[in-house]
Design a protein around this motif. Structure first.
Motif, PDB file in Angstrom:
ATOM      1  N   MET A   1     -36.769  -6.793  -4.879  1.00 15.81           N
ATOM      2  CA  MET A   1     -38.147  -7.217  -4.640  1.00 15.81           C
ATOM      3  C   MET A   1     -38.632  -6.683  -3.300  1.00 15.81           C
ATOM      4  N   GLY A   2     -39.959  -6.563  -3.176  1.00 19.12           N
ATOM      5  CA  GLY A   2     -40.554  -6.154  -1.916  1.00 19.12           C
ATOM      6  C   GLY A   2     -42.063  -6.159  -1.987  1.00 19.12           C
ATOM      7  N   CYS A   3     -42.674  -5.772  -0.885  1.00 21.43           N
ATOM      8  CA  CYS A   3     -44.142  -5.794  -0.770  1.00 21.43           C
ATOM      9  C   CYS A   3     -44.799  -4.528  -1.295  1.00 21.43           C
ATOM     10  N   ALA A   4     -44.010  -3.504  -1.613  1.00 23.44           N
ATOM     11  CA  ALA A   4     -44.546  -2.263  -2.170  1.00 23.44           C
ATOM     12  C   ALA A   4     -43.589  -1.757  -3.243  1.00 23.44           C
ATOM     13  N   ALA A   5     -44.117  -1.018  -4.208  1.00 23.24           N
ATOM     14  CA  ALA A   5     -43.308  -0.538  -5.328  1.00 23.24           C
ATOM     15  C   ALA A   5     -42.146   0.335  -4.861  1.00 23.24           C
ATOM     16  N   ASN A   6     -42.327   1.048  -3.768  1.00 20.04           N
ATOM     17  CA  ASN A   6     -41.279   1.940  -3.270  1.00 20.04           C
ATOM     18  C   ASN A   6     -40.503   1.337  -2.093  1.00 20.04           C
ATOM     19  N   GLU A   7     -40.679   0.037  -1.842  1.00 20.94           N
ATOM     20  CA  GLU A   7     -39.975  -0.653  -0.760  1.00 20.94           C
ATOM     21  C   GLU A   7     -39.424  -1.986  -1.255  1.00 20.94           C
ATOM     22  N   LEU A   8     -38.449  -1.907  -2.143  1.00 23.44           N
ATOM     23  CA  LEU A   8     -37.832  -3.113  -2.708  1.00 23.44           C
ATOM     24  C   LEU A   8     -36.600  -3.453  -1.879  1.00 23.44           C
ATOM     25  N   GLU A   9     -36.835  -3.943  -0.662  1.00 27.62           N
ATOM     26  CA  GLU A   9     -35.744  -4.162   0.291  1.00 27.62           C
ATOM     27  C   GLU A   9     -34.921  -5.415   0.013  1.00 27.62           C
ATOM     28  N   PHE A  10     -35.471  -6.414  -0.676  1.00 25.00           N
ATOM     29  CA  PHE A  10     -34.714  -7.618  -1.028  1.00 25.00           C
ATOM     30  C   PHE A  10     -33.889  -7.320  -2.269  1.00 25.00           C
ATOM     31  N   ARG A  11     -32.574  -7.534  -2.181  1.00 27.93           N
ATOM     32  CA  ARG A  11     -31.687  -7.289  -3.321  1.00 27.93           C
ATOM     33  C   ARG A  11     -30.685  -8.424  -3.432  1.00 27.93           C
ATOM     34  N   CYS A  12     -30.442  -8.863  -4.653  1.00 24.70           N
ATOM     35  CA  CYS A  12     -29.403  -9.863  -4.884  1.00 24.70           C
ATOM     36  C   CYS A  12     -28.888  -9.736  -6.305  1.00 24.70           C
ATOM     37  N   CYS A  13     -27.650 -10.156  -6.504  1.00 25.94           N
ATOM     38  CA  CYS A  13     -27.047 -10.164  -7.835  1.00 25.94           C
ATOM     39  C   CYS A  13     -27.099 -11.585  -8.382  1.00 25.94           C
ATOM     40  N   LEU A  14     -27.380 -11.693  -9.664  1.00 29.60           N
ATOM     41  CA  LEU A  14     -27.429 -12.992 -10.331  1.00 29.60           C
ATOM     42  C   LEU A  14     -26.487 -12.988 -11.530  1.00 29.60           C
ATOM     43  N   CYS A  15     -25.846 -14.126 -11.746  1.00 31.87           N
ATOM     44  CA  CYS A  15     -24.987 -14.339 -12.912  1.00 31.87           C
ATOM     45  C   CYS A  15     -25.652 -15.384 -13.814  1.00 31.87           C
ATOM     46  N   ALA A  16     -25.052 -15.614 -14.962  1.00 28.50           N
ATOM     47  CA  ALA A  16     -25.584 -16.589 -15.920  1.00 28.50           C
ATOM     48  C   ALA A  16     -25.798 -17.937 -15.238  1.00 28.50           C
ATOM     49  N   GLY A  17     -26.959 -18.527 -15.480  1.00 28.03           N
ATOM     50  CA  GLY A  17     -27.310 -19.819 -14.904  1.00 28.03           C
ATOM     51  C   GLY A  17     -28.073 -19.720 -13.598  1.00 28.03           C
ATOM     52  N   GLU A  18     -28.180 -18.522 -13.033  1.00 24.05           N
ATOM     53  CA  GLU A  18     -28.902 -18.337 -11.771  1.00 24.05           C
ATOM     54  C   GLU A  18     -30.285 -17.755 -12.039  1.00 24.05           C
ATOM     55  N   ALA A  19     -31.205 -17.983 -11.099  1.00 26.15           N
ATOM     56  CA  ALA A  19     -32.597 -17.578 -11.291  1.00 26.15           C
ATOM     57  C   ALA A  19     -33.177 -17.018 -10.006  1.00 26.15           C
ATOM     58  N   VAL A  20     -34.250 -16.264 -10.160  1.00 25.96           N
ATOM     59  CA  VAL A  20     -35.007 -15.752  -9.026  1.00 25.96           C
ATOM     60  C   VAL A  20     -36.462 -16.192  -9.221  1.00 25.96           C
ATOM     61  N   PHE A  21     -37.113 -16.553  -8.117  1.00 24.92           N
ATOM     62  CA  PHE A  21     -38.506 -17.002  -8.134  1.00 24.92           C
ATOM     63  C   PHE A  21     -39.337 -15.918  -7.466  1.00 24.92           C
ATOM     64  N   ILE A  22     -40.346 -15.415  -8.177  1.00 21.38           N
ATOM     65  CA  ILE A  22     -41.129 -14.277  -7.711  1.00 21.38           C
ATOM     66  C   ILE A  22     -42.596 -14.683  -7.592  1.00 21.38           C
ATOM     67  N   PRO A  23     -43.106 -14.777  -6.357  1.00 22.87           N
ATOM     68  CA  PRO A  23     -44.524 -15.120  -6.179  1.00 22.87           C
ATOM     69  C   PRO A  23     -45.422 -13.985  -6.663  1.00 22.87           C
ATOM     70  N   GLY A  24     -46.622 -14.345  -7.115  1.00 20.48           N
ATOM     71  CA  GLY A  24     -47.603 -13.343  -7.481  1.00 20.48           C
ATOM     72  C   GLY A  24     -47.821 -12.375  -6.326  1.00 20.48           C
ATOM     73  N   GLY A  25     -47.994 -11.093  -6.645  1.00 19.57           N
ATOM     74  CA  GLY A  25     -48.242 -10.077  -5.632  1.00 19.57           C
ATOM     75  C   GLY A  25     -46.998  -9.399  -5.093  1.00 19.57           C
ATOM     76  N   ILE A  26     -45.807  -9.831  -5.518  1.00 19.49           N
ATOM     77  CA  ILE A  26     -44.552  -9.224  -5.053  1.00 19.49           C
ATOM     78  C   ILE A  26     -44.048  -8.227  -6.105  1.00 19.49           C
ATOM     79  N   TRP A  27     -43.752  -7.024  -5.658  1.00 20.57           N
ATOM     80  CA  TRP A  27     -43.182  -6.000  -6.538  1.00 20.57           C
ATOM     81  C   TRP A  27     -41.731  -6.375  -6.835  1.00 20.57           C
TER      82      TRP A  27
END
Length: 147
Positions: free
Chosen positions: A82-108
């Motif tokens: 995830m990130g603030c621009a399509a070519n700058e996805l600096e936030f990275r994390c791995c998720l396994c079964a049962g885990e979730a990510v919350f993405i606010p509107g406006g975040i690539w």
């Protein structure tokens, strides 16, 4: 009004059950889904879709300006970027079964299959992102929707 019987929603993941109330086994429905994206329930202000991402596949870099999203891994392993621009996805994390990510509107963001089997996801959008009854059998089918 449709039945509240959860057995109705435990079989085929091919039907959009919204906007009537329903109880469902989402994990089972996600595991049974064979489409890239299936609208599982579409209400006026919320939508749940089920996704299957093939090995080495991804959902594609996207951003929803006015829509918040929660993506939960039901089976497999995901790499979320995830990130603030399509070519700058600096936030990275791995998720396994049962885990979730919350993405606010406006975040690539992008979700990649980081495992050796199909990645099964459930995704909630508020407000809904796709038309009621949406089924995209492949990623290419979803690209034609224009979101």
């Amino acid at each position: 009004m449709n039945s509240w019987n959860r057995e109705d929603a435990c079989g085929s993941a091919q039907t959009d059950y919204g906007a009537d109330p329903i109880a469902a086994n989402v994990i089972q429905a996600a595991r049974e889904n064979r489409n890239f994206r299936t609208a599982f329930w579409t209400g006026r202000r919320l939508q749940m879709t089920l996704m299957e991402i093939p090995v080495h596949g991804d959902i594609g870099v996207e951003m929803h300006p006015e829509t918040d999203q929660v993506i939960r891994v039901e089976e497999g392993r995901a790499l979320v970027c995830m990130g603030c621009a399509a070519n700058e996805l600096e936030f990275r994390c791995c998720l396994c079964a049962g885990e979730a990510v919350f993405i606010p509107g406006g975040i690539w963001h992008n979700v990649l299959n980081a495992g050796s089997c199909p990645l099964k996801l459930s995704s909630c959008y508020a407000p809904p992102q796709h038309p009621h009854g949406t089924i995209h059998r492949t990623k290419a089918d979803g690209a034609h929707e224009g979101h």
